[in-house]
Scaffold this active site. Sequence first.
Site, short mmCIF file in Angstrom:
data_model
loop_
_atom_site.label_atom_id
_atom_site.label_comp_id
_atom_site.label_asym_id
_atom_site.label_seq_id
_atom_site.Cartn_x
_atom_site.Cartn_y
_atom_site.Cartn_z
N GLU A 115 0.83 -1.20 0.00
CA GLU A 115 0.00 0.00 0.00
C GLU A 115 0.87 1.25 0.00
O GLU A 115 2.08 1.18 0.22
CB GLU A 115 -0.94 0.02 1.21
N ARG A 192 -2.09 -7.16 13.60
CA ARG A 192 -1.99 -6.13 14.63
C ARG A 192 -0.88 -6.51 15.60
O ARG A 192 -0.94 -7.54 16.25
CB ARG A 192 -3.35 -5.99 15.34
#
Length: 310
Positions: A115, A192
């Site tokens: 990204e 995470r």
Amino acid sequence: MREIIMLQPVLKEMIWGGSRLREEFHYDIPCDHTGECWAVSAHKNGDCMIQDGTFQGKSLSWLWQNHRELFGNVEGNEFPLLVKIIDAKTDLSIQVHPDDEYARVHEDGALGKTECWYILDCDEDATIVIGHNASSKEELKDMIDQKKWSELIKFRKISKGDFFQINPGTVHAIKGGTLILETQQSSDITYRLYDYDRLQNGKPRELHLEKSIDVITCPHEEVMISNQNTNLQHAVVYELISCKYYTVERVVVNGRETFKQTEPFMLFSVIDGSGMIDNRKVEKGNHFILPANYGDYTVEGDLELIVSYL
């Protein structure tokens, strides 16, 4: 087909979200904790609908599956790109993404996630997290076990207009007071690493420590960013990044300029101003696709666009 494919964004509530997607872009947000606008997406977790024209009311995933000729007959089961606007009122978790190979094995054949971020706006003292200070996997594990987050994580100051490429394996986090446009592979996989011990519905959110350690690149590798621009008579095209998965450009138009659409397809987000594209009015917050073989197109007005393509 010489038809602009205008998309209806999908808006998502997030624990860290705010209300700027309504204030800045006039979206009809679901609540004052709206964190994400999935602006161009055919992902199952947020599939954009086509606003008008020949395919009004159809989803982008339907168009991809049934009219691949509009996308240059590009191969692949999944529409490859996803464009978001992210409103981080507070800090996102510190996280990392897998690459295609790891995701294929560990996430039921999903795509990995490369990204990039264009900073639309940010607070004066805003920072983001990109990278870490561990020199090896062993040091990384030790620092995580001892919760030495302030020593492990690399923070950097940001300003409006900054751009960052986030490759798989890069520890990263968007922090509070930041509004960004994100272009990425069409993947919703996030591991995470740390979430500041926050509670959601009275419970800590799930962490993915083992997978995070598996995929984090050690030591951290910086990414070189493109710094090329093309000056036209009434526009400037800034190449932000060109990598295996996408090319992303920032296009600033002041006046009237004609461009060529020579790609399998091109994704557009109007991030400021307003104008016309081939006599169709567009304004800040609009997102659309120019399909294959569209040919020349004319942009007129004072506006700023983020454009991406394969």
